[in-house]
Each structure stands twice: as C-alpha cells, then as structure tokens.
Design an enzyme around this catalytic site. Sequence first.
Site, PDB file in Angstrom:
ATOM      1  N   CYS A  37      -4.843   2.463  -3.713  1.00  0.00           N
ATOM      2  CA  CYS A  37      -3.602   2.984  -3.118  1.00  0.00           C
ATOM      3  C   CYS A  37      -2.437   2.032  -3.329  1.00  0.00           C
ATOM      4  O   CYS A  37      -1.561   1.881  -2.468  1.00  0.00           O
ATOM      5  CB  CYS A  37      -3.789   3.291  -1.632  1.00  0.00           C
ATOM      6  SG  CYS A  37      -4.961   4.610  -1.303  1.00  0.00           S
TER       7      CYS A  37
ATOM      8  N   HIS B 221       0.856  -1.176   0.000  1.00  0.00           N
ATOM      9  CA  HIS B 221       0.000   0.000   0.000  1.00  0.00           C
ATOM     10  C   HIS B 221       0.897   1.231   0.000  1.00  0.00           C
ATOM     11  O   HIS B 221       2.038   1.197   0.456  1.00  0.00           O
ATOM     12  CB  HIS B 221      -0.867  -0.041   1.266  1.00  0.00           C
ATOM     13  CG  HIS B 221      -1.937   0.983   1.354  1.00  0.00           C
ATOM     14  ND1 HIS B 221      -1.683   2.298   1.704  1.00  0.00           N
ATOM     15  CD2 HIS B 221      -3.289   0.902   1.173  1.00  0.00           C
ATOM     16  CE1 HIS B 221      -2.828   2.966   1.737  1.00  0.00           C
ATOM     17  NE2 HIS B 221      -3.816   2.153   1.409  1.00  0.00           N
TER      18      HIS B 221
ATOM     19  N   GLN C 226      -4.432  -5.764   6.776  1.00  0.00           N
ATOM     20  CA  GLN C 226      -5.374  -6.692   6.141  1.00  0.00           C
ATOM     21  C   GLN C 226      -5.285  -8.108   6.705  1.00  0.00           C
ATOM     22  O   GLN C 226      -6.023  -8.991   6.253  1.00  0.00           O
ATOM     23  CB  GLN C 226      -5.112  -6.731   4.627  1.00  0.00           C
ATOM     24  CG  GLN C 226      -5.299  -5.401   3.934  1.00  0.00           C
ATOM     25  CD  GLN C 226      -6.737  -4.910   3.941  1.00  0.00           C
ATOM     26  OE1 GLN C 226      -7.675  -5.698   4.080  1.00  0.00           O
ATOM     27  NE2 GLN C 226      -6.921  -3.608   3.801  1.00  0.00           N
TER      28      GLN C 226
ATOM     29  N   LYS D  83     -10.722  -1.519  10.172  1.00  0.00           N
ATOM     30  CA  LYS D  83     -10.857  -2.660   9.274  1.00  0.00           C
ATOM     31  C   LYS D  83     -11.238  -3.935  10.031  1.00  0.00           C
ATOM     32  O   LYS D  83     -11.494  -4.969   9.411  1.00  0.00           O
ATOM     33  CB  LYS D  83      -9.562  -2.879   8.492  1.00  0.00           C
ATOM     34  CG  LYS D  83      -9.174  -1.702   7.595  1.00  0.00           C
ATOM     35  CD  LYS D  83      -7.869  -1.960   6.877  1.00  0.00           C
ATOM     36  CE  LYS D  83      -7.345  -0.719   6.168  1.00  0.00           C
ATOM     37  NZ  LYS D  83      -8.200  -0.280   5.055  1.00  0.00           N
TER      38      LYS D  83
ATOM     39  N   ASP E 260       3.164  -4.824   8.081  1.00  0.00           N
ATOM     40  CA  ASP E 260       1.888  -4.137   7.924  1.00  0.00           C
ATOM     41  C   ASP E 260       0.786  -5.192   8.034  1.00  0.00           C
ATOM     42  O   ASP E 260       0.618  -6.018   7.139  1.00  0.00           O
ATOM     43  CB  ASP E 260       1.864  -3.438   6.562  1.00  0.00           C
ATOM     44  CG  ASP E 260       0.506  -2.844   6.213  1.00  0.00           C
ATOM     45  OD1 ASP E 260      -0.458  -3.033   6.972  1.00  0.00           O
ATOM     46  OD2 ASP E 260       0.414  -2.192   5.152  1.00  0.00           O
TER      47      ASP E 260
END
Length: 406
Positions: free
Chosen positions: A364, A121, A202, A225, A199
């Site tokens: 993104c 991202h 997700q 999220k 990261d």
Amino acid sequence: MFDIQEIRSQFTILNREVNGKPLVYLDNAATSQKPDSVLKVWNDYYTELNANVHRGIHTLSQLATEEMELSRRKIQKFINAKHDFEVIFTKGTTEGLNLIAYILTQKLKKDDEIIISYLEHHSNIVPWQLLCERTGAKLRVIPIDENGILQLNYLDEFLSEKTKVVSVNQVSNALGIVNPIEEIIAKTRKNSEAYIVIDGAQSAPHFEIDVQKMDCDFFVFSGHKMYAPMGTGILYGKQEILEELPPFHGGGEMIATCSFDGTTYAGLPFKYEAGTPNVGGNIALGAAVDFIEKTGRQNIQNHENALLEYAQRKLLELENIKIYGEKANRTGVVSFNLEGVGISSDVGMILDKMGIAVRTGHHCTQPIMSFFNIAGTVRASFAVYNTFEEIDKLVEGVKKAQKMLS
C-alpha cells in the site's frame, strides 16, 4: 529479565504448523499475533459482560462501560495524553486519518496546501487527495533520496502561510524507516500554523509514544498491529482542536440533544464515537497495552532492533540481495528483493511452503515502489516473539528461493 521463550508461550498460534513446517510469522507490520491474555479478555467480554455501553442502567451495561473506560485510561497513559477524553476509539489508523481529513474540510480553501511525504501508506495519501478535491487545496510531497530518507530541505521550502496540514508517518510500513518527527514538528511550528498529524501505526507497537512531548495535534494508530484485535484503533487529538471541529459521523451516542429543529453534540470523546463501538475489541486493546507494559517497551525495542540488525547482516551475506533503506535509521522491518531473480510474490510463495510468513507486493505504498522502479518487495517484519532462529530459517528460505528462481 527478558525471556523470549516465556513470551512465545503466551501466543498459542505460534505452536501451529503451516505446510507441515513450524510457523515462522514475519508479517507483523501487516498485523501482529495476539497473546492469550488479550484473547481471554476479548472472549470474557462476550461470554460474561456482553452489553452496550454508556446507555444502560443494568449491571452488565455498567460493567462493560467501566471496562471500556478503563481501557481508554490505559491508552491515555500509554501515549501520555493530557486527558482521557482526548483518546477517541476508532476502527484503526485508516478511519482515524479519514476522520481528521473530513473534519478539517471547513478549515481549508482553494490554493491552501497540505504537506505529506513519499513514505506514506495509501491511507495517509488518499484522504488528503479527497480533501483537496473538496476544497481546491493542493498537495505537496516531501521527496526521498536513494536510501529512502526524507529530504527535509524541501519541507523548509514548502512551509508557508498557505500550509494548513502536515501529515507524515513516524515509521514507514514499507521500509521501516524512522522519520525525524521532532524535527518535522519543530520546523512546522516555526514556519506555519498548520495542523500536525502523525501516523503512528508502525511506531506505537515498537517504542514509547509521548504525544505531549511530541506536540502533535493528532496521532493515530491501530490496535491490531500492537497485539490487539482487528477493528480497533485510536485517534488522539488535542482537546481544544477536537472541541472546535465538527463531528465525523452522526447518530447515537454523539448527541447532547436531538430534535427535528436541530441537534447539539455531546462532549469529548463521545462527539466522535457515534453508534455502538467495538466494545470487546476496545477492552482487549487495553489488555494489549497491559501486555506491552508488562513486557517492557524498552525490552521490546531492544529485542526487535537486534533482530533487524541480525536479519540485515545475514541477508547481506547472500549474493544479489537489495535491501531498501539499508542505510537509514529503521525499526521492525527489512524490505528486500533478489536482484535479477523472479518477483517478490514468487519468493513469498516459496517461503510460505517452508512455513515462513512474509508480505510481498507494494505494501500500500505504490509511490515508494515507483521511486525505486520496482513492482514490490519482500518484507519481513518483526515482533517481540520473533527469534534469531527464525531469522536463520528466513535466510535459508531466501537461499532456496534463489536456487529455484535462478
């Protein structure tokens, strides 16, 4: 027992209509909907507890502090951090990554190297580019193949004594590809002394996270999220690293002593939590963890994987469908285009008229789109409350789009 209707009943927003049609919400990679239990906790804070934390001796301040620190401990358990003070409240993944890139400035010099991947991202690209501008370090990028799979032989080539940071996502937001984090970390530990940043924006909503087993130095994710309010997030960092590195923001709460002659900093986690936090949101993030744990992380993972498999199978029954990352290990996302028919935003607008919310565009992740030589994709992304019937509606909507745009 997994009861999808009971789960859906906890999300009032799913009862609404969009353009006269029942809402089919398939934009969960952008943000998930929030269960009533989380919204109640958020509302209760502002109607019953509203006070600043860590600073007052009065009852409301003490109660608000207790609730926020309880939430921190829930999150510690959720990611299996060793200490609760390794859990830093942030505004989200983007702030967490920027924080890390900033505090590592003094650790890098000219010609040092930072390794990221093509699947990142923008929030895991731009902060490192800015760090390179500040220090003279260089960015190296692990490429992908035609299936979107990272080519880790390049990581072997890149890793050296110059490598100071390796930062990759656990799951691609654009394609849903699950990256081999364990292998990446093992290779990095063997061949360099680099800081490892993961990261988890997700991955945290979809499967179990164990930062100690993972052995990353930093792990970041967003609350919005994973069924929590927007403006919430977590930075995990190993104690010894966070204690050594400088603060990010200066102000109230992050000081031990402050005078015009100099300032000393508070201990963890407060060193990295300057100013008034998002108290209500942080408490509600703990409630979102409660929802996930009550539902069962394995139940969530099993259901979402079944939705993904079903969606891909049904979409591939249509003609002229291109699914990106089709042959990769994925979770939660199917990203596709109608070949030779319109653009992704055209498809998205037709689906919206049918009450179906998907995301279109580059997500993104412009480098990924450039790799595939496309402007964007249609992305349907799943959460625990989605159903197979909603997938069927998506497929019918895609069929309609094909007819209208051909």
